[in-house]
Design a protein around this motif. Structure first.
Motif, PDB file in Angstrom:
ATOM      1  N   GLN A  98       0.832  -1.208   0.000  1.00  0.00           N
ATOM      2  CA  GLN A  98       0.000   0.000   0.000  1.00  0.00           C
ATOM      3  C   GLN A  98       0.864   1.255   0.000  1.00  0.00           C
ATOM      4  N   GLU A 122       2.344   1.787  -3.442  1.00  0.00           N
ATOM      5  CA  GLU A 122       1.370   2.400  -4.345  1.00  0.00           C
ATOM      6  C   GLU A 122       1.258   3.906  -4.141  1.00  0.00           C
ATOM      7  N   LYS A 133      -9.149  -9.093  -7.344  1.00  0.00           N
ATOM      8  CA  LYS A 133      -8.248  -8.068  -7.878  1.00  0.00           C
ATOM      9  C   LYS A 133      -8.017  -6.904  -6.912  1.00  0.00           C
ATOM     10  N   GLY A 134      -7.949  -7.244  -5.617  1.00  0.00           N
ATOM     11  CA  GLY A 134      -7.620  -6.239  -4.621  1.00  0.00           C
ATOM     12  C   GLY A 134      -8.800  -5.488  -4.045  1.00  0.00           C
ATOM     13  N   GLN A 135     -10.013  -5.853  -4.450  1.00  0.00           N
ATOM     14  CA  GLN A 135     -11.215  -5.171  -3.991  1.00  0.00           C
ATOM     15  C   GLN A 135     -11.958  -6.014  -2.959  1.00  0.00           C
ATOM     16  N   TYR A 159     -14.097  -1.458  -1.133  1.00  0.00           N
ATOM     17  CA  TYR A 159     -12.820  -0.821  -0.824  1.00  0.00           C
ATOM     18  C   TYR A 159     -11.730  -1.390  -1.726  1.00  0.00           C
ATOM     19  N   SER A 160     -10.828  -0.530  -2.138  1.00  0.00           N
ATOM     20  CA  SER A 160      -9.658  -0.965  -2.880  1.00  0.00           C
ATOM     21  C   SER A 160      -8.514  -1.127  -1.893  1.00  0.00           C
ATOM     22  N   GLN A 187      -3.908  -2.442  -5.505  1.00  0.00           N
ATOM     23  CA  GLN A 187      -4.060  -2.349  -6.944  1.00  0.00           C
ATOM     24  C   GLN A 187      -3.648  -3.665  -7.584  1.00  0.00           C
TER      25      GLN A 187
END
Length: 323
Positions: free
Chosen positions: A89, A92, A290-292, A296-297, A300
């Motif tokens: 995180q 990113e 896919k990270g969701q 919430y993300s 990525q």
């Protein structure tokens, strides 16, 4: 030695298990295996097509306390995955660079004394290629770091009171693989330095709370009735190894002189997350989606791809495969 409690989180691809009769058959098979293996308890979650299609709890977390979906286990080295999520995180957000010399973040020089000009990076720490080892000093450091309010430098610098020469390998950083728990205290410390909050709080605010996960790297956050000790079978009896706080007091991780970045090892980022099997399945679902998760993300997709890309390949002599 046999481990008493087993936390299982797995993927299932057969739609047949959605049938009640199939689920009952699986339950019976699991409990039969638990009896054969002398397990006092287990928690099982099965996932298919992005959904939990089966879960089952069996046995007891503590005397007269059945395991439930709320029971938290110390999930050992699976904890490293969540520590990696926290660090990615920051990658990113351009708050850290995986290939920067780790000393630039720590504010003091960390290097293998045999290769003082070779940088140790976050990428090398994460992939167990940093040349850092779990030396003799590491065990003593872990045992005394709360009581003596130790700094991470006490372990990794030659002048530190817990430093031992076997904390570093003979091989240069980046040239050989060897599994290291000590390296992950450095990762957590960098997270604290860059975010200015403690490692446990960062994970709670940025991973667990958004995902509705009741887990923590701080054992004091877990209610005793939801905490399962871990045991080994020794001398013909089950003996508690960790988290038997019905007998021993829980450690105060945040000692008075602590500040973020002093020593992230106190939260055991390498193996100290307490989490239920059901909550662990949410993390699996996040990666599958896919990270969701829940809108919430968390990560990525490029981070997930990087995390799943091999960083090391054995060539016959470039690492320890334990074989």
């Amino acid at each position: 030695m046999r481990i008493l409690y087993t936390v299982v989180c797995m993927a299932l691809w057969s739609c047949q298990l959605q049938e009640p009769s199939r689920q009952q058959s699986l339950t019976e098979d699991l409990e039969e295996q638990a009896l054969k293996s002398q397990l006092h308890g287990m928690s099982v979650v099965l996932i298919k097509s992005g959904k939990v299609i089966y879960n089952h709890n069996y046995g007891f977390a503590q005397p007269k306390q059945p395991i439930t979906n709320h029971t938290k286990f110390r999930i050992a080295s699976i904890s490293k995955l969540i520590t990696s999520v926290a660090l990615m995180q920051l990658v990113e957000k351009n708050m850290v660079d995986l290939d920067e010399d780790i000393s630039e973040y720590l504010g003091w020089k960390l290097f293998n004394p045999k290769y003082p000009q070779t940088s140790i990076t976050l990428r090398l720490l994460l992939s167990h290629q940093s040349s850092i080892r779990d030396g003799i000093g590491y065990s003593t450091f872990l045992h005394e770091m709360h009581q003596k309010q130790l700094d991470l430098q006490d372990l990794f610098t030659a002048s530190g009171p817990y430093y031992t020469s076997d904390m570093f390998a003979d091989e240069s950083p980046g040239t050989s693989f060897s599994y290291s728990n000590a390296a992950w205290g450095i990762v957590a410390t960098v997270i604290e330095i860059q975010t200015r909050v403690t490692f446990d709080k960062y994970c709670r605010q940025n991973i667990f709370d958004p995902m509705g996960i009741a887990a923590s790297y701080n054992v004091n956050d877990i209610a005793l009735e939801h905490l399962s000790p871990l045991y080994r079978f020794e001398d013909d009896q089950w003996t508690t190894q960790v988290d038997d706080y019905q007998v021993d007091p829980r450690p105060q991780l945040m000692y008075p002189e602590y500040y973020p970045g002093k020593n992230g090892s106190i939260y055991a980022p390498q193996g100290g997350l307490r989490c239920s099997a059901m909550d662990l399945s949410k993390l699996a679902l996040m990666f599958m989606n896919k990270g969701q998760y829940r809108g919430y993300s968390i990560l990525q997709m490029k981070s997930i791809k990087m995390m799943s890309t091999p960083q090391w390949k054995y060539d016959g002599s470039n690492g320890d495969t334990w074989n």
